[in-house]
Design a protein around this motif. Structure first.
Motif, PDB file in Angstrom:
ATOM      1  N   ARG A  92       2.356   1.795  -3.511  1.00  0.00           N
ATOM      2  CA  ARG A  92       1.319   2.274  -4.429  1.00  0.00           C
ATOM      3  C   ARG A  92       0.975   3.731  -4.133  1.00  0.00           C
ATOM      4  N   TYR A  93       0.933   4.106  -2.861  1.00  0.00           N
ATOM      5  CA  TYR A  93       0.649   5.492  -2.499  1.00  0.00           C
ATOM      6  C   TYR A  93       1.758   6.419  -2.984  1.00  0.00           C
ATOM      7  N   ASP A 102       1.021   6.776  -6.965  1.00  0.00           N
ATOM      8  CA  ASP A 102      -0.139   7.510  -7.492  1.00  0.00           C
ATOM      9  C   ASP A 102      -1.025   8.144  -6.426  1.00  0.00           C
ATOM     10  N   GLY A 103      -0.620   8.070  -5.142  1.00  0.00           N
ATOM     11  CA  GLY A 103      -1.383   8.731  -4.094  1.00  0.00           C
ATOM     12  C   GLY A 103      -2.672   8.050  -3.699  1.00  0.00           C
ATOM     13  N   HIS A 104      -2.820   6.749  -3.992  1.00  0.00           N
ATOM     14  CA  HIS A 104      -4.044   6.025  -3.660  1.00  0.00           C
ATOM     15  C   HIS A 104      -3.787   4.982  -2.559  1.00  0.00           C
ATOM     16  N   PHE A 105      -4.724   4.918  -1.610  1.00  0.00           N
ATOM     17  CA  PHE A 105      -4.718   3.853  -0.602  1.00  0.00           C
ATOM     18  C   PHE A 105      -5.553   2.692  -1.150  1.00  0.00           C
ATOM     19  N   ILE A 106      -4.925   1.780  -1.811  1.00  0.00           N
ATOM     20  CA  ILE A 106      -5.672   0.732  -2.505  1.00  0.00           C
ATOM     21  C   ILE A 106      -6.238  -0.325  -1.568  1.00  0.00           C
ATOM     22  N   GLY A 131      -6.914   0.379   1.909  1.00  0.00           N
ATOM     23  CA  GLY A 131      -7.599   0.975   3.048  1.00  0.00           C
ATOM     24  C   GLY A 131      -7.041   0.491   4.373  1.00  0.00           C
ATOM     25  N   GLN A 137       0.827  -1.203   0.000  1.00  0.00           N
ATOM     26  CA  GLN A 137       0.000   0.000   0.000  1.00  0.00           C
ATOM     27  C   GLN A 137       0.866   1.260   0.000  1.00  0.00           C
TER      28      GLN A 137
END
Length: 410
Positions: free
Chosen positions: A303-304, A307-311, A313, A300
């Motif tokens: 990935r953050y 692209d700045g996303h918490f895939i 959670g 996680q």
């Protein structure tokens, strides 16, 4: 008459709870875990289907859930174990009931008052936290006194006391949050509870006890528990904690990848080979959730960074909490309960049911972060936790309320 007299000695009695620290505090923990998760399951059901129409509690329910699980549910088990083994690790005199009865009273009344306060009574929330704090202070003072008397510098004890001291700081931050309303204090309290309190204690106890258990049961087993492991673990765990406190989620992988490698190495080096008893196997199976949780944290974070996303959670956190903490709670408490009640060192059907169902609950809760209708799966996972633990708690309570089966004291 002799038969009746002998059988009566095995009837349940509240007085048995004072016979040993683990009896009282494990029972407090068992009652706390059922009460906390029953409240959480009911709240999630109402949030998903609006069955009861509950008003929002004085503390946000998700925050309250995190606080209760970290500072009120698991600590009684931790204190019950440490107050039992510290004198043995250090070759000191065992504690008396007047050492641990106040601890149990504070921790049990603290959670009951806190959960009741969530129904709309803020004063009980404050009362519950203060009672919990009093129980913590009593237990930590005793453990520190034992550590002060220790002539041989038991590093596992030092590690546990350090984690509990950080936990006391986290508990104090929650107290200040209640009086100030500053959510930053609550955030810090929750993060400290994860990587400053619970994870270090679990890893420390596993590092000392799991190879010991395996060495007693497996012929030819080579114990591997170097102290450098604890030092490296603490450095990386504190690095993760520092990054989370600064919201540096894109860089958590810098701590989590080496921590993953370290814990995977320990698991590989210590895993017993061959046909091992189920009660020993579940200890190592439960530990296997830790590398998985760390891998999810690292994935996680990377990935953050990209692209700045918490895939995922809260998936990594629940792999840690339910998978690692929950599985080892069943495995370790069952091991201690069986051994300290004079019973055979067997897993048994009730504990096996709890352990297997907790694996399912952990998987469902982690997957809920990416499945459609996440509240549905979260509610099912919470209900599954209650179903898993209820028979285990009832059986354990009977053991704590009755004398040892071998007739010995304790």
């Amino acid at each position: 008459m002799d038969i009746l007299r002998n059988s009566s000695t095995y009837l349940p009695s509240v007085g048995q709870l004072a016979a040993a620290p683990h009896r009282l505090l494990f029972l407090v923990g068992a009652l706390n875990v059922l009460a906390a998760m029953a409240w959480w399951a009911v709240w999630l059901v109402d949030a998903r289907w609006n069955v009861f129409g509950f008003a929002p509690p004085p503390v946000h329910p998700g925050w309250a859930h995190a606080f209760v699980m970290q500072y009120q549910v698991l600590p009684p088990f931790i204190f019950g174990f440490l107050l039992t083994v510290f004198p043995r690790w250090m070759s000191l005199t065992e504690l008396t009931r007047w050492h641990y009865l106040p601890v149990g009273a504070g921790l049990l009344s603290g959670q009951l008052a806190f959960l009741t306060g969530l129904a709309g009574f803020p004063v009980l929330i404050h009362t519950g936290v203060i009672a919990t704090l009093a129980g913590w202070l009593a237990a930590l003072a005793i453990l520190m006194h034992l550590l002060w008397q220790d002539r041989g510098r038991t590093w596992h004890a030092v590690s546990c006391v350090l984690a509990l001291t950080l936990g006391l700081a986290g508990l104090g931050l929650f107290v200040f949050y209640l009086h100030s309303g500053d959510a930053r204090l609550l955030f810090a309290s929750i993060k400290i509870g994860s990587f400053g309190l619970l994870l270090p204690i679990y890893v420390t106890v596993a590092h000392r006890m799991f190879p010991f258990f395996a060495g007693n049961l497996c012929v030819g087993y080579v114990v591997w528990r170097p102290l450098w492991f604890l030092g490296a673990f603490w450095a990386l765990a504190l690095a993760h904690l520092a990054l989370e406190l600064r919201h540096a989620y894109a860089w958590l992988w810098l701590a989590d990848v080496p921590l993953l490698a370290l814990c995977s190495l320990w698991l590989w080096r210590t895993w017993p080979r061959g046909n091992i008893p189920p009660l020993l196997r579940v200890l190592f199976l439960g530990y296997a959730w830790l590398p998985l949780a760390l891998a999810l944290y690292a994935l996680q974070s990377i990935r953050y960074l990209l692209d700045g996303h918490f895939i995922l959670g809260r998936g990594p956190a629940h792999a840690l909490f339910i998978g690692f903490f929950g599985s080892l709670l069943v495995a370790m408490v069952t091991r201690v309960t069986q051994g300290h009640s004079g019973r055979p060192l067997e897993l048994g059907r009730v504990a096996a049911f709890a352990f297997v169902l907790i694996q399912v609950v952990a998987a469902v809760r982690v997957a809920a972060e990416v499945l459609p209708d996440a509240p549905l799966w979260q509610a099912l996972a919470a209900a599954g936790w209650v179903i898993a633990f209820l028979p285990w708690v009832l059986r354990s309570a009977w053991i704590y309320l009755t004398p040892r089966s071998d007739g010995r004291a304790g």
